[in-house]
Scaffold this active site. Sequence first.
Site, short mmCIF file in Angstrom:
data_model
loop_
_atom_site.label_atom_id
_atom_site.label_comp_id
_atom_site.label_asym_id
_atom_site.label_seq_id
_atom_site.Cartn_x
_atom_site.Cartn_y
_atom_site.Cartn_z
CG LEU A 1 13.36 62.72 62.21
CD1 LEU A 1 12.56 63.17 60.99
CD2 LEU A 1 13.45 63.87 63.21
CG ASP B 1 4.61 60.48 65.09
OD1 ASP B 1 4.28 59.71 66.01
OD2 ASP B 1 5.52 60.20 64.28
CG ASP C 1 7.75 68.49 62.31
OD1 ASP C 1 7.90 68.30 61.09
OD2 ASP C 1 8.23 67.73 63.18
CG ASN D 1 8.04 61.44 57.76
OD1 ASN D 1 7.14 62.27 57.92
ND2 ASN D 1 9.28 61.81 57.49
CG HIS E 1 6.33 52.49 60.46
ND1 HIS E 1 7.60 52.94 60.78
CD2 HIS E 1 5.47 53.22 61.19
CE1 HIS E 1 7.51 53.90 61.69
NE2 HIS E 1 6.22 54.10 61.94
#
Length: 390
Positions: free
Chosen positions: A314, A282, A256, A227, A203
Site C-alpha cells: 500500500l 495519507d 478508508d 500500518n 514506520h
Amino acid sequence: MRTLLTAAKLWDGVGLLDHPIVEIEDGCIRSIGNREAAEDSESQHLEFPDALLAPAFFDVHFHGAAGHDLMEATPEALYAIGRFLATRGTASYLATTVTAPLDSIFKSLAGLARLISNPELIESKEPCARPIGIHLEGPFLSHAKRGVQPAEHLLAPDIAIFDRLFEAAEGHIRLMTLAPELSGAVELAAHATARGVRVSLGHSDATANETRAAIAAGATSATHTFNAMRAFDHREPGILGTVLTNESLYAELICDGIHVSPDAVKLWWLAKGQHRGILVSDAMSATGMPDGEYQLGGFPVQVENGRAMARGVLAGSVLTLDRALSNFIEFTGAPVDQALALLTANPAEMTGLSDQVGTLQVGQPANLVVVNPAGKLIATLMDQQLIGAA
C-alpha cells in the site's frame, strides 16, 4: 459582504450549540450566537435546518491530490490540490514529504516553505485549501517497516541532518515521523521537540520499551496506527500496544476500510477516544483522479478500485477527510460531534496550531463545513463562498 449562517446545531471544536447563527463578514467570523439574536434582512442568509456546522477539516498527513504531488512544491501544484480539497471540506493541511534523496527533500522543503510564507503566490480567486506547515515522513524510518518508502534513501537519525532539513523548511516543519528503535532516535526526538517540532512515532519495529523512551523524550503522536508498525503480541506489545494504551499520546488512523478493518477502527476508537484520535487521509496524487499510474514523491504508484499500490505494498491512499468522517461514524456509531474532533480540534491541538485551525472562534477565518448527522459533507464555506460537496 455580510453573511448569516444558520443550522440545527453548531460544534465549535469544544461543545455543541443548538439553533446557532454565525455572522461572517470580510471572510472572518464576527459573532456566534443563538438564532433568537436579531437578524439583518439585508445580509445574505444561508440556512441548513437539518444539519450541523463545524470547523473545516485539518489534515496532518497528506501527500497530494488532483494529479499533483506536494513534493513538486510549485504554485500550480498547490493551487490544483487546494481547489480539490476545498470541495471536500479540508481548508488546511500539513504538506507531507516522503523519503527521497536528500537533495530532492531539500528542494521540496524550500519550495513549500516559500509558498507557506507567501500564500499569495498560490493565486486563487476561488476557495483554496492552504498548507500551514510541513510533515516530514522520512528519512529516519525503519527498514523493517518502511512500507513503500525507498530503502536506499532511509537514514539513521542524525541531528545535523535534521537541522539542515529544518533550516531548508525555514522552520515550517511542524511534525516529523520517526522510528523510535533506531540508534539516535531518542536524542533526535528530544532535539526536534526543543525546536518546536512534534514527533510522531511510526514506520517502526520498536518494542514497547523503545517506544516509551521516545515518548519520554517528547514524542506526542503516532503515524497511521496499525500500518507500518510491529504487530501486537501479548508478551511484547511493541509500539502498537504502547500507542493504544498510552493515554497522553495522539494517534493517526487512515479510515478508508482498506488500511484498517472496521473492527480495528472500533478498537482504536475505544483506546484513543474523542480527545486523542486523529483521522488522516495519507492521500497521494491519485486522489480525485481516475484509476491509473501516479507519482508519490518520485516513484510510480498504481491505483485501481480505490487501492494505491507500489511494489505490492500500500502506497498512501485516495481517501478524503469527508469520506474518513462518514466511514468512521459508520464503523463505530460515534456521535458526529465526537467524530468531528478527530479531524479538527485534535490535530490542531497536537500540532500546536489551535489558534489557526480546528475551532470556530470570533475573529478567525470563516472556514466551515456543513455535515448531516451521519457525517456526510453537505457543503464547505471558505472565503465567504459556499461550495457544494463534490
